[in-house]
Design a protein around this motif. Structure first.
Motif, PDB file in Angstrom:
ATOM      1  N   UNK A  29       0.827  -1.207   0.000  1.00 10.32           N
ATOM      2  CA  UNK A  29       0.000   0.000   0.000  1.00 10.32           C
ATOM      3  C   UNK A  29       0.863   1.260   0.000  1.00 10.32           C
ATOM      4  N   UNK A  30       0.551   2.193  -0.910  1.00 15.05           N
ATOM      5  CA  UNK A  30       1.435   3.332  -1.130  1.00 15.05           C
ATOM      6  C   UNK A  30       1.014   4.621  -0.466  1.00 15.05           C
ATOM      7  N   UNK A  31       0.235   4.588   0.577  1.00 18.40           N
ATOM      8  CA  UNK A  31      -0.208   5.800   1.262  1.00 18.40           C
ATOM      9  C   UNK A  31       0.984   6.644   1.734  1.00 18.40           C
ATOM     10  N   UNK A  89       7.326  -0.356  -3.585  1.00 18.28           N
ATOM     11  CA  UNK A  89       8.018  -1.542  -4.100  1.00 18.28           C
ATOM     12  C   UNK A  89       9.141  -1.896  -3.144  1.00 18.28           C
ATOM     13  N   UNK A  90       9.154  -3.149  -2.666  1.00 20.91           N
ATOM     14  CA  UNK A  90      10.121  -3.575  -1.646  1.00 20.91           C
ATOM     15  C   UNK A  90      10.785  -4.872  -2.070  1.00 20.91           C
ATOM     16  N   UNK A 141      13.512  -0.164  -0.270  1.00 20.08           N
ATOM     17  CA  UNK A 141      12.172   0.292  -0.634  1.00 20.08           C
ATOM     18  C   UNK A 141      12.272   1.472  -1.585  1.00 20.08           C
ATOM     19  N   UNK A 142      11.358   1.517  -2.542  1.00 21.10           N
ATOM     20  CA  UNK A 142      11.197   2.668  -3.432  1.00 21.10           C
ATOM     21  C   UNK A 142       9.728   3.024  -3.439  1.00 21.10           C
ATOM     22  N   UNK A 143       9.401   4.330  -3.329  1.00 22.39           N
ATOM     23  CA  UNK A 143       8.005   4.704  -3.201  1.00 22.39           C
ATOM     24  C   UNK A 143       7.708   6.065  -3.820  1.00 22.39           C
ATOM     25  N   UNK A 144       6.502   6.168  -4.319  1.00 24.45           N
ATOM     26  CA  UNK A 144       5.986   7.430  -4.835  1.00 24.45           C
ATOM     27  C   UNK A 144       5.304   8.190  -3.711  1.00 24.45           C
TER      28      UNK A 144
END
Length: 437
Positions: free
Chosen positions: A239-241, A262-263, A280-283
């Protein structure tokens, strides 16, 4: 069977007696007696065979009532069999008694910070207060099930407790609603549902008398995900919150992400314990009214539990990145902040970690001590009230009064400091009892 045998024997003996009395040929009498002996021998064999079958059924029933054996293992496992599914119910009953001293303010009557340590919630700028709280909301229960369908392995897990419930109060009945902790489906190497984040190594969580300690520099997150495990590798979309600091401070919970977090993670294990390396990479995206801005965050974490001597262990974690926000320190820092001049989002860098030592002694007692810290590099335009750092130390003594019955005491001290240089402290003593089932 015994009554049938008895009737046959009596009938045979009576018949033999009558016929023997009237028979004049001795050889005929001997033949009849031989036939009678053969009949008795056949009946004895049949009775023995029936008894052996009945004894085998009794052994099978007693074994199945004591344990269930999975198809892939001859070892008994906990649970009960319902059809082809092995179901297990478990959890624990927990009571925590806290005496909390705050140097600069107080917690609200319904604040979850009264139940366990939340680094970003330590108040600053108020009057000193001390309060005592009793709570059983950490009580937990779960239901799990698993079965094999052909060559496929299928399992499910549902877990709940009562922390953070807003549907009860302390006035009369202290009635609190269950909250969902974990709920997932396993299908072969896939895990789908709500589970501990792949970015977190749960074995690094220190043992404590309270619900949670050293959360400052700890990765701590449960959320919905799709995870694939291949040997030591784990890959997940979660979940990208995102949490955003608006102009003037505070927090916006932005839920406009198009890309999930994305992990990737690799697990090492051996006689030394275990170590995990995760990335981890996240928007981080905010879409609200005329604002439609995004940036990206990343992080790297090394954590695990190392055996030290015969029974001791060291638990540790070190995490750094930009925009990791809510993943560390129970969201003591946000993932990004809005630049008041340009209106753009800027990812917030942070670094945090923990180390804890667990030392068993005597038969069932153990001592736990540790330190944790989170250090945040807020942007220059951030307001003075934003959290700049949190740190804590603790010591806990726990012992088992009986199998699965644990009593513990704990003393912890925490400090939060803002960008403007102000700080506030929390000191908490905890007494707890727990029965796991």
């Amino acid at each position: 069977m015994k009554s049938v045998l008895k009737s046959v024997l009596l009938s045979g003996i009576a018949l033999a007696t009558v016929q023997a009395a009237s028979a004049t040929d001795t050889s005929e009498l001997e033949a009849r007696l031989a036939a009678l002996e053969a009949l008795v021998s056949d009946l004895k064999s049949e009775l023995a065979e029936e008894k052996a079958k009945r004894d085998a059924d009794i052994v099978r029933l007693e074994t199945s009532s004591q344990s269930v054996t999975t198809p892939e293992s001859a070892n008994p496992v906990d649970g009960m069999r319902i059809g082809d599914t092995i179901v297990k119910v478990g959890g624990f009953v927990d009571l925590d008694a806290h005496v909390t001293n705050l140097s600069d303010g107080s917690f609200g009557a319904s604040s979850i910070a009264r139940d366990f340590y939340i680094p970003g919630a330590t108040p600053i700028g108020g009057e000193e207060t001390t309060a005592t709280d009793f709570t059983a909301q950490a009580t937990r229960f779960f239901i799990s099930a698993n079965r094999d369908i052909g060559e496929n392995k299928v399992a499910a897990h549902i877990e709940m407790d009562f922390l953070g419930s807003m549907q009860g109060d302390q006035r009369v009945s202290n009635s609190y609603s269950p909250r969902l902790r974990r709920a997932f489906l396993d299908f072969n190497n896939w895990r789908i549902g709500q589970e501990w984040s792949t970015f977190q190594n749960t074995s690094a969580i220190p043992e404590s008398a309270s619900f949670l300690v050293l959360s400052d520099g700890m990765i701590f997150e449960r959320q919905a995900m799709i995870r694939y495990t291949a040997g030591n590798w784990q890959f997940a979309l979660e979940n990208g919150n995102a949490t955003i600091t608006p102009v003037g401070g505070g927090r916006i919970e932005a839920d406009g992400n198009l890309i999930p977090d994305v992990i990737g993670r690799y697990n090492f294990s051996g006689d030394y314990g275990n170590v995990s390396v995760a990335a981890i990479a996240r928007q981080l995206r905010l879409e609200s009214g005329a604002i439609d801005e995004e940036t990206f965050g990343y992080g790297l974490s090394v954590s695990g539990k190392l055996n030290a001597g015969a029974r001791d262990d060291i638990r540790f974690a070190l995490t750094a990145g930009e925009g990791i926000g809510r993943y560390i320190g129970l969201n003591a820092a946000n993932g990004a902040a809005i630049d008041p001049v340009t209106g753009e989002l800027e990812a917030i860098p942070s670094v945090g970690g923990l180390i804890a030592w667990r030392h068993p002694f005597a038969e069932t007692a153990r001592l736990n001590i540790g330190y944790s810290g989170l250090f945040i590099d807020n942007p220059d335009f951030a307001v003075a009230s934003m959290t700049e750092s949190t740190q804590s130390v603790f010591g806990a003594l726990l012992w088992d009064l009986a199998p699965k019955v644990t009593v513990g005491t704990e003393l912890m001290f925490g400090q939060r400091e803002t960008k403007g240089g102000d700080d506030g402290n929390i000191t908490r003593f905890t007494f707890s009892t727990k029965y796991a089932f």
